[in-house]
Design a protein around this motif. Structure first.
Motif, mmCIF file in Angstrom:
data_model
loop_
_atom_site.group_PDB
_atom_site.id
_atom_site.type_symbol
_atom_site.label_atom_id
_atom_site.label_comp_id
_atom_site.label_asym_id
_atom_site.label_seq_id
_atom_site.Cartn_x
_atom_site.Cartn_y
_atom_site.Cartn_z
ATOM 1 N N GLU A 1 -2.308 -1.696 -4.030
ATOM 2 C CA GLU A 1 -1.363 -2.661 -4.602
ATOM 3 C C GLU A 1 -0.016 -2.039 -4.946
ATOM 4 O O GLU A 1 0.911 -2.735 -5.333
ATOM 5 C CB GLU A 1 -1.988 -3.301 -5.847
ATOM 6 N N ARG B 1 -7.915 0.642 -5.360
ATOM 7 C CA ARG B 1 -7.421 -0.737 -5.314
ATOM 8 C C ARG B 1 -5.977 -0.789 -5.841
ATOM 9 O O ARG B 1 -5.102 -1.416 -5.236
ATOM 10 C CB ARG B 1 -8.345 -1.631 -6.153
ATOM 11 N N GLN B 2 -5.748 -0.106 -6.957
ATOM 12 C CA GLN B 2 -4.396 -0.068 -7.524
ATOM 13 C C GLN B 2 -3.424 0.666 -6.603
ATOM 14 O O GLN B 2 -2.242 0.314 -6.539
ATOM 15 C CB GLN B 2 -4.415 0.597 -8.896
ATOM 16 N N SER C 1 0.833 -1.186 0.000
ATOM 17 C CA SER C 1 0.000 0.000 0.000
ATOM 18 C C SER C 1 0.877 1.249 0.000
ATOM 19 O O SER C 1 1.943 1.274 0.595
ATOM 20 C CB SER C 1 -0.899 0.005 1.237
ATOM 21 N N GLU D 1 -12.930 3.373 -7.228
ATOM 22 C CA GLU D 1 -12.678 2.087 -6.558
ATOM 23 C C GLU D 1 -11.481 1.380 -7.183
ATOM 24 O O GLU D 1 -10.638 0.824 -6.486
ATOM 25 C CB GLU D 1 -13.926 1.198 -6.628
ATOM 26 N N GLY D 2 -11.409 1.402 -8.508
ATOM 27 C CA GLY D 2 -10.280 0.784 -9.199
ATOM 28 C C GLY D 2 -8.967 1.477 -8.888
ATOM 29 O O GLY D 2 -7.947 0.821 -8.639
#
Length: 190
Positions: free
Chosen positions: A69, A65-66, A2, A61-62
């Protein structure tokens, strides 16, 4: 891994630089709608759904999320009332010997000329160096986007070449000028 994308910071004209948040969908949809014509020459052709809060919610949201990651870090430029007037995103974050990322940004048509893009890009360069340990950031502009090229030059980016048919923008493949800023010469962050 993160990524912490940093605290908020005040920029010019009462605008705040802050991390993109899950609840920004309505404000981001409104910003893209109001700036649709202004941004059209510099962006891909967007489907109608892109301009809706629902699609922006999915997009956010995408991105978040990325970010979790370790591949993307998104920020927005927002006024005190929550109106979004710009965005800056680091994408394609790579570790190891490359230790690099790409930067993209935009500022609302009615907030041009206040130095917001330069302030935000400079801030991202500092965060990329100090928090992410990146060695370099790359940017591309359409050949005719001299305004963005001036922002990059003021922020310490240097031209590194031309890329023919590099991006599909406004309905066709376009040539781009490539720029980079070296952030440090230390060992790479793995």
């Amino acid at each position: 891994m993160s990524i912490d994308n940093g605290e908020t910071a005040a920029l010019a004209g009462g605008v705040t630089f802050r991390p993109l948040a899950a609840d920004d969908a309505e404000a981001l949809a409104a910003a893209y709608t109001v700036n649709r014509e202004h941004l059209a020459p510099w962006e891909p052709v967007r489907p109608e759904a892109f301009f809706t809060p629902e699609r922006q919610r999915e997009r956010i949201e995408g991105l978040l999320r990325q970010r979790a990651e370790g591949f993307v870090v998104p920020w927005v430029l927002a006024e005190a009332d929550g109106r979004i007037v710009g965005a800056v995103t680091l994408t394609g974050i790579s570790r190891g010997p490359f230790c690099s990322a790409y930067i993209g940004y935009w500022v609302a048509v009615d907030r041009q000329g206040l130095g917001l893009a330069g302030a935000a890009v400079s801030r991202v360069c500092g965060l990329a160096r100090d928090r992410l340990g990146l060695h370099r950031i790359e940017a591309s502009t359409l050949v005719e986007n001299t305004g963005s090229q001036r922002v990059l030059a003021k922020c310490g980016f240097e031209p590194i070449g031309m890329a023919p048919d590099y991006l599909h923008i406004n309905g066709r493949w376009r040539d781009c000028r490539l720029f980079q800023r070296i952030l440090h010469d230390g060992d790479p962050a793995w």
